[in-house]
Write an enzyme that holds these catalytic residues in place. Sequence first.
Site, PDB file in Angstrom:
ATOM      1  N   GLU A  78      57.468  -4.419  81.846  1.00 30.69           N
ATOM      2  CA  GLU A  78      57.811  -5.155  83.143  1.00 30.69           C
ATOM      3  C   GLU A  78      56.498  -5.200  84.042  1.00 30.69           C
ATOM      4  O   GLU A  78      56.876  -5.113  85.298  1.00 30.69           O
ATOM      5  CB  GLU A  78      58.941  -4.685  83.753  1.00 30.69           C
ATOM      6  CG  GLU A  78      60.208  -4.974  83.003  1.00 30.69           C
ATOM      7  CD  GLU A  78      61.541  -4.842  83.493  1.00 30.69           C
ATOM      8  OE1 GLU A  78      61.479  -4.507  85.121  1.00 30.69           O
ATOM      9  OE2 GLU A  78      62.579  -4.926  83.006  1.00 30.69           O
ATOM     10  N   GLY A  79      55.382  -5.414  83.657  1.00 26.98           N
ATOM     11  CA  GLY A  79      54.318  -5.278  84.318  1.00 26.98           C
ATOM     12  C   GLY A  79      53.571  -3.954  84.350  1.00 26.98           C
ATOM     13  O   GLY A  79      53.955  -2.924  84.831  1.00 26.98           O
TER      14      GLY A  79
END
Length: 826
Positions: free
Chosen positions: A458-459
């Site tokens: 997620e990043g």
Amino acid sequence: MFLFYILLSLIAVLALILAVPLLRRFIISNQALKIFRKMLPQISQTEQEALDAGTVWWDGDLFSGKPDWNKLLAYPKPELNEEEKEFLAGPVEQLCAMLDEWRITHELQDLPPEVWQFIKDNGFFGLIIPKQYGGFGFSALGHSEVVMKIGSRSGTAAVTVMVPNSLGPAELLLHYGTEEQKNYYLPRLAKGIEVPCFALTSPDAGSDAGAIPDYGIVCRGEYDGKQDVLGMRVTWEKRYITLGPVATLLGLAFKLYDPDRLLGGEEDLGITLALIPTNTPGVNIGRRHFPLNGAFQNGPNSGKEVFIPMEWIVGGQEGVGNGWRMLMNCLAAGRSISLPATSVGAAKLAASTCGAYGRVRVQFNIPIGYFEGIEEALARIGGNTYMMDAARVMTALAVDLGEKPSVISAIVKYHLTERGRQAINDAMDIHGGKGICMGPKNYLGRTYQQTPVSITVEGANILTRTMIIFGQGAIRCHPYVLNEINAASDTDKSRASKAFDQALMGHIVFSARNFVYSLLYGLFGKYMKGSIPESVLPDTAHYYQQLTRFSAAFALIADISLLKLGGSLKRRERLSARLGDILSMLYLCSATLKRFEADNRPSADLPLLHWSMQDAIYQMQQAFDEFLNNFPGNRIMSWLLRFLVFPLGKPYSPPSDAVAHEVARLMLEPGEARDRLTAGIYLPTTENEPLADLEKALQCAVAYEAIEAKLRRAIKAGQISERDDKKITEALAKNIITADEAETMKKMQVLRRSVIMVDDFSPDFDKDHDGAQYPAVETETETETETEIETETDYDVSKSNIFDSGKLSEIASSDLFTDQAPKKED
């Protein structure tokens, strides 16, 4: 006098120009607009959609230079509803009791079939799905609490539960699906009939997800026995897809093209999302990755020219080309819940186990938690956990208030996963050999191994810190920059001129105010009481002053950076990262103060509050210092900036040893403060559970230490001559201890033995999973038994290869080793 009149005339002319909008725009704003357009970097469509995603909440106040603390404290304390409490106490507790992470990760490499079925039957995949579709419709806080509790027991189960409730088919359908899509898929997802996954990452497009090479071509084809169906042929190759190997419904991101203009628009339609049943012909799915011994299902999938009908696009044909906007808006909220919750669960597990182990584990006749080196690590765990949980709860509050806090979600994703990593690393150091020997008795090892997974997804954290937090925050949270950018992008000259003029004038006043505030707070901050809410305690009032000071300084430095570096700041990632660190610490500190007030200001929690606030404020100071040391420009500018931020030097220090000592003792002592710190994790109570034995041993250790002290004094006085357990018998016979006290000492020996022992295996344990050996705690052995009284009072130097006999005698006779453990108030 002549010069005075000239100066007065110039001031009058300037005032006239500023007062008359038409003159001001012609002379000042329009010229500034031309310069601004040249400075403004080229913004791609995906970047623009990312910037537009989500909402601004408390982060906007922090960027203002003058946070409204009364507004923050007035937000309601988030509370679980009765249904959420019942679910946590019922199905979640039952699920945790079913989980054996060693068996899951080492023997099965998967959740047991009965666990999978329990998760589906009890609606764990439908936490965020509204009741009208058969889900629970839990609040963000309820969702977070469920994931946190499961995460404290099993990373595999936590990931399995959190993915369907995070960025994926369910959330996308809720916000963007057609009614037909919602009515069909959401009930099936809520009941576990469908197992979802979402595929975004490609081998050539990881952090740069907007560059995915996967594509679809609009065409007509055969579907469900029908000819000439409007759809697309999609080709993709994805990897790292959680639940992919067992998914029945694949959410897919790809770029869609329409070379024959069948949809009547442009050829390049942009990123599009579709929901594809995995039994569709041409879908290749089922193989697995093996991420750091994590047994959660994760793997690649692919397809080549797979035909899918147009109605499989999320949102139908209207959803064509809107995929990136959908993803960014969903990520703005979803990223703020799942990974922060699992990280807090890990940190609370570390706090609970290290506090207990530090009190139970004895070396050199003293619980190891009383040593200053261990205290330092315990304080980090405790302080970080307190702040992490505060940020988790406050961010869930924002989501429950209807916000989609894109910048805040990046802050908590980065900082809570990083602090979770620090907490589990410290826990491993404290546990030593107990932490590194894998097996059923090891309650930390798998969490330690799998922590980098949360850092990556997620990043990736490096990207999040260096490019997203400030890069997005500077535009979204700043009260004027986004308006200036929008005005500069407007092709209507008149409208652009008016909008830019209004934003520019506001920006100038904003910067001037922060210039004054930063300097005044740096010089006279402790006398400026206006920023302190009336209701707070004197113990915490100064923190509001310090945060207001740094908020003003941050807003000023951010403005100067944008003016000086313009679009190149985007490439100065280390400078951007330090500004992001400052904004992040302001948010984490805000959440911590909010938590203390919401908890009704328990005085027992003050050491945790002080440690976490002092640590974060010191980190802010260091980030400012490193930024100023590396800011490009001449010496005069560097000196001026440093003077504005630190006119009297750098005043803040890390938490003192005394504060760290208080935090450590709080964690070593059963009580309300320790319970609040670790609330919400799973603590088993059944027999032969390592965590249950550890908690029992902690409770017993409190009574044991006082009894042990009496026995040691009797030995020193020559009242007792026997060795081994016979000492306890002799002490009892001479009425030095009571029968209950003798029983407590024997019980503690058994519990301590159980706690410190690790697993051992047959030589071929990797082939035979039943080879684990569980030493019975009653068995006497010649191995390490510091739990026995003889070992605690009569250390055999000849058996030690750590110290020579002279050195050990010197240490043993020092003040460090008194006849009793240090008192709690020491």
